[in-house]
Design a protein around this motif. Sequence first.
Motif, PDB file in Angstrom:
ATOM      1  N   ALA A   1      -7.166  -0.640   8.052  1.00  0.00           N
ATOM      2  CA  ALA A   1      -7.193  -2.026   7.574  1.00  0.00           C
ATOM      3  C   ALA A   1      -7.786  -2.105   6.169  1.00  0.00           C
ATOM      4  O   ALA A   1      -7.305  -2.863   5.319  1.00  0.00           O
ATOM      5  N   LEU A   2      -8.837  -1.313   5.924  1.00  0.00           N
ATOM      6  CA  LEU A   2      -9.451  -1.313   4.585  1.00  0.00           C
ATOM      7  C   LEU A   2      -8.500  -0.732   3.543  1.00  0.00           C
ATOM      8  O   LEU A   2      -8.445  -1.215   2.408  1.00  0.00           O
ATOM      9  N   TRP A   3      -7.762   0.299   3.912  1.00  0.00           N
ATOM     10  CA  TRP A   3      -6.774   0.857   2.986  1.00  0.00           C
ATOM     11  C   TRP A   3      -5.667  -0.162   2.698  1.00  0.00           C
ATOM     12  O   TRP A   3      -5.209  -0.307   1.563  1.00  0.00           O
ATOM     13  N   THR A   4      -5.222  -0.865   3.732  1.00  0.00           N
ATOM     14  CA  THR A   4      -4.183  -1.885   3.535  1.00  0.00           C
ATOM     15  C   THR A   4      -4.687  -2.967   2.601  1.00  0.00           C
ATOM     16  O   THR A   4      -3.968  -3.411   1.685  1.00  0.00           O
ATOM     17  N   LYS A   5      -5.940  -3.386   2.803  1.00  0.00           N
ATOM     18  CA  LYS A   5      -6.514  -4.388   1.908  1.00  0.00           C
ATOM     19  C   LYS A   5      -6.639  -3.845   0.492  1.00  0.00           C
ATOM     20  O   LYS A   5      -6.416  -4.574  -0.496  1.00  0.00           O
ATOM     21  N   LEU A   6      -6.986  -2.564   0.363  1.00  0.00           N
ATOM     22  CA  LEU A   6      -7.074  -1.955  -0.963  1.00  0.00           C
ATOM     23  C   LEU A   6      -5.730  -1.995  -1.671  1.00  0.00           C
ATOM     24  O   LEU A   6      -5.652  -2.321  -2.867  1.00  0.00           O
ATOM     25  N   VAL A   7      -4.674  -1.678  -0.957  1.00  0.00           N
ATOM     26  CA  VAL A   7      -3.329  -1.729  -1.549  1.00  0.00           C
ATOM     27  C   VAL A   7      -3.018  -3.144  -2.037  1.00  0.00           C
ATOM     28  O   VAL A   7      -2.499  -3.344  -3.146  1.00  0.00           O
ATOM     29  N   ILE A   8      -3.345  -4.134  -1.221  1.00  0.00           N
ATOM     30  CA  ILE A   8      -3.111  -5.536  -1.593  1.00  0.00           C
ATOM     31  C   ILE A   8      -3.910  -5.904  -2.835  1.00  0.00           C
ATOM     32  O   ILE A   8      -3.385  -6.498  -3.793  1.00  0.00           O
ATOM     33  N   ASN A   9      -5.187  -5.540  -2.836  1.00  0.00           N
ATOM     34  CA  ASN A   9      -6.030  -5.850  -3.991  1.00  0.00           C
ATOM     35  C   ASN A   9      -5.536  -5.158  -5.256  1.00  0.00           C
ATOM     36  O   ASN A   9      -5.597  -5.733  -6.348  1.00  0.00           O
ATOM     37  N   CYS A  10      -5.079  -3.926  -5.119  1.00  0.00           N
ATOM     38  CA  CYS A  10      -4.569  -3.205  -6.288  1.00  0.00           C
ATOM     39  C   CYS A  10      -3.352  -3.903  -6.887  1.00  0.00           C
ATOM     40  O   CYS A  10      -3.169  -3.918  -8.109  1.00  0.00           O
TER      41      CYS A  10
ATOM     42  N   ARG B   1       3.327   0.507  -4.126  1.00  0.00           N
ATOM     43  CA  ARG B   1       3.979   1.751  -3.689  1.00  0.00           C
ATOM     44  C   ARG B   1       3.209   2.980  -4.185  1.00  0.00           C
ATOM     45  O   ARG B   1       3.095   3.979  -3.460  1.00  0.00           O
ATOM     46  N   GLU B   2       2.708   2.915  -5.403  1.00  0.00           N
ATOM     47  CA  GLU B   2       1.874   4.019  -5.887  1.00  0.00           C
ATOM     48  C   GLU B   2       0.651   4.200  -4.999  1.00  0.00           C
ATOM     49  O   GLU B   2       0.290   5.323  -4.622  1.00  0.00           O
ATOM     50  N   ALA B   3      -0.016   3.089  -4.695  1.00  0.00           N
ATOM     51  CA  ALA B   3      -1.225   3.156  -3.881  1.00  0.00           C
ATOM     52  C   ALA B   3      -0.914   3.670  -2.475  1.00  0.00           C
ATOM     53  O   ALA B   3      -1.683   4.460  -1.906  1.00  0.00           O
TER      54      ALA B   3
ATOM     55  N   GLY C   1      -3.296  16.044  -6.990  1.00  0.00           N
ATOM     56  CA  GLY C   1      -2.365  16.437  -8.045  1.00  0.00           C
ATOM     57  C   GLY C   1      -1.252  15.437  -8.265  1.00  0.00           C
ATOM     58  O   GLY C   1      -0.148  15.799  -8.707  1.00  0.00           O
ATOM     59  N   MET C   2      -1.517  14.168  -7.962  1.00  0.00           N
ATOM     60  CA  MET C   2      -0.510  13.118  -8.081  1.00  0.00           C
ATOM     61  C   MET C   2      -0.758  12.281  -9.335  1.00  0.00           C
ATOM     62  O   MET C   2      -1.901  12.169  -9.796  1.00  0.00           O
ATOM     63  N   ASP C   3       0.306  11.701  -9.858  1.00  0.00           N
ATOM     64  CA  ASP C   3       0.189  10.803 -11.009  1.00  0.00           C
ATOM     65  C   ASP C   3       0.496   9.381 -10.562  1.00  0.00           C
ATOM     66  O   ASP C   3       1.485   9.141  -9.862  1.00  0.00           O
ATOM     67  N   VAL C   4      -0.359   8.450 -10.958  1.00  0.00           N
ATOM     68  CA  VAL C   4      -0.166   7.036 -10.619  1.00  0.00           C
ATOM     69  C   VAL C   4      -0.287   6.232 -11.917  1.00  0.00           C
ATOM     70  O   VAL C   4      -1.287   5.555 -12.146  1.00  0.00           O
ATOM     71  N   PRO C   5       0.714   6.286 -12.771  1.00  0.00           N
ATOM     72  CA  PRO C   5       0.587   5.717 -14.117  1.00  0.00           C
ATOM     73  C   PRO C   5       0.351   4.221 -14.168  1.00  0.00           C
ATOM     74  O   PRO C   5      -0.349   3.737 -15.064  1.00  0.00           O
TER      75      PRO C   5
END
Length: 300
Positions: free
Chosen positions: A173-182, A213-215, A275-279
């Motif tokens: 749930a916290l990760w889902t909220k983080l995605v929303i906030n991002c 989608r990046e998050a 090793g991921m890029d999230v520009p």
Amino acid sequence: MKIALVGAGAVGCYYGAMLALAGHQMLLIGRPAFVEAVRAQGLILEKAGQRIVAQVEATTDPAAVAGADWVLVCVKSGDTEQASREIAPHLSAHSHVLSLQNGISNAATLTKILARPVMPVAVYVASRMNGVGVVRHEGRGDLALSGQHAAEIATVLNAAGIQTQVSDDVMGALWTKLVINCAINPLSAITGLPYGEMVAQDGIPQLMEDVAREAISVAQAEGVTVPDSVFETIRSIMVAMPGQFSSTAQDLMQGKRTEIDYLNGEIVRRAAKHGMDVPINRTLTLLVKSAERRGGQKPL
């Protein structure tokens, strides 16, 4: 029940007021101006067209957590380590510590420093300070939590009018909220617009989806599943709260440090580990931090 609350901002004041109005002994630890205002007028909650005065205690002294049954930590993520070190010597053995904060790492930080279990809580509320000692409720207010004593704590919160559910996967749930906030917070801050006006800008809805989608790709690398319904949740927030500014935008408007390092910045750090890029998330982090440095009084 005696409940101490560390971090008397918009989130803390909302839940503090609700618990006080339910009859609990509330002690809020905040800055001197806040303490002075609350001692003079009480904590004022503006909700559903009403202006309600909640009688609470207020102090600047972290030692006041002594003897509390619950300690609710509501400070900004960047202040978690300092706050935990300040309260650690004064916590009672029986105190339950709850983290009502943005981000995904605060409960772990508190647990490490306090050397006791800390309950992570997913918080879903739109609120803002409408003056010193005055909190305005804009929407929602529900919580999700898990862990030992979760059912007991949820019962008390529900009885206080705070809709609370016990979750089997509060970190999800916290990760889902983080995605929303991002997806929402930095764009509201950078544009200087409330949600309704922001999402009406050409290209913004697609940009929000790209950020999310990046998050989500980073969450997957961390072994966390974020449901596809998160995209509909993001869209529904825009409709439900068109006049709301994100907390990041509010911080910039007030010349305060934001939590961007624990939102999009968290995604950037965790992506690097894999090793991921999230520009897009990296760009938004840099833009918000640039706005912080120049005071954030005007949109970019």
